[in-house]
Design an enzyme around this catalytic site. Sequence first.
Site, short mmCIF file in Angstrom:
data_model
loop_
_atom_site.label_atom_id
_atom_site.label_comp_id
_atom_site.label_asym_id
_atom_site.label_seq_id
_atom_site.Cartn_x
_atom_site.Cartn_y
_atom_site.Cartn_z
N HIS A 201 0.81 -1.22 0.00
CA HIS A 201 0.00 0.00 0.00
C HIS A 201 0.85 1.27 0.00
O HIS A 201 0.34 2.35 -0.32
CB HIS A 201 -0.97 -0.01 1.20
CG HIS A 201 -0.33 0.29 2.52
ND1 HIS A 201 0.02 -0.68 3.43
CD2 HIS A 201 0.01 1.47 3.11
CE1 HIS A 201 0.53 -0.13 4.51
NE2 HIS A 201 0.54 1.18 4.34
N ASP B 86 0.14 -7.47 1.41
CA ASP B 86 0.68 -6.13 1.67
C ASP B 86 2.20 -6.11 1.65
O ASP B 86 2.84 -5.49 2.50
CB ASP B 86 0.16 -5.58 3.01
CG ASP B 86 0.24 -4.05 3.06
OD1 ASP B 86 0.39 -3.43 1.99
OD2 ASP B 86 0.19 -3.49 4.16
N SER C 216 4.83 2.48 7.93
CA SER C 216 4.47 1.33 7.11
C SER C 216 5.62 0.92 6.21
O SER C 216 6.21 1.74 5.51
CB SER C 216 3.24 1.67 6.25
OG SER C 216 2.11 1.87 7.04
#
Length: 270
Positions: A117, A147, A223
């Site tokens: 993402h 992911d 992230s």
Amino acid sequence: MPTLTAQSVRGFLFLFCLLTLLPAASPAAPASDSPRMTPVVRAVKSVAPAVVNITSTHIIEGQRVSPLERFFGPGFSPGFPGFEGFPGARPGRQKRVSLGSGVIVDGQKGLVLTNAHVIAGSDEVMVHLLDGREFSATVKGAEPDFDIAVLEIKGARDLPTVRLGDSADIMPGETVIAIGNPFGFNHTVTTGVVSALGRTIRNDSGVFTDLIQTDAAINPGNSGGPLLDIEGVLIGINTAVDARAEGIGFAIPINKARRVMADLMGQGRV
């Protein structure tokens, strides 16, 4: 009262300039046996050069609005001479930039592990290293269901690399370290413990299973960054936080990330 001579003034000015031009002494690093050199400090010093800041740029095609329309409303056009051809809304391009983190897992090939993402929909990906260097990167593969994404840094070899661990022997309660770029603050270090294993979470993208839960602070921008054990070994890729509570973050175990990476590099898909 003593008088200043031209010679003494010149000497004073020379000494002042000399002291001004001398480089400031850098603070001495603590000795290797100092109690300040904790395992966390050693791990961060070892791994931080392999942690990267990722800037993902997405070009959005849309309508660009004239300044007068923004003020007076859509479709406005002055009705007096000289403004008959004033441009209204017309095709335009806008840039949307998102920030994330990543970690170099193969310094020879310039391969970076991050979240899918982080680079989703990107037209341009830039990787920023701790030493100030910046490189363009290509997406070698991405798997939103896990992911995980793999980037290749263009024109860079012999880069610092993190050691890959084994997430099969992670123990709840053991100390972990997260490094990332939350809110654009480069190479932020947070620590905590493994809160639980085998967690399942659901979001707009679907269901993610077998995650590591940790109370190490993970914020937007973290992230894709590494989750390390106390020895500075990569055991997970930080991926999500639960906005409803404090101290609840999640990471993808490195064993799963390694398998996804191998499939993406070998077959182009999982």
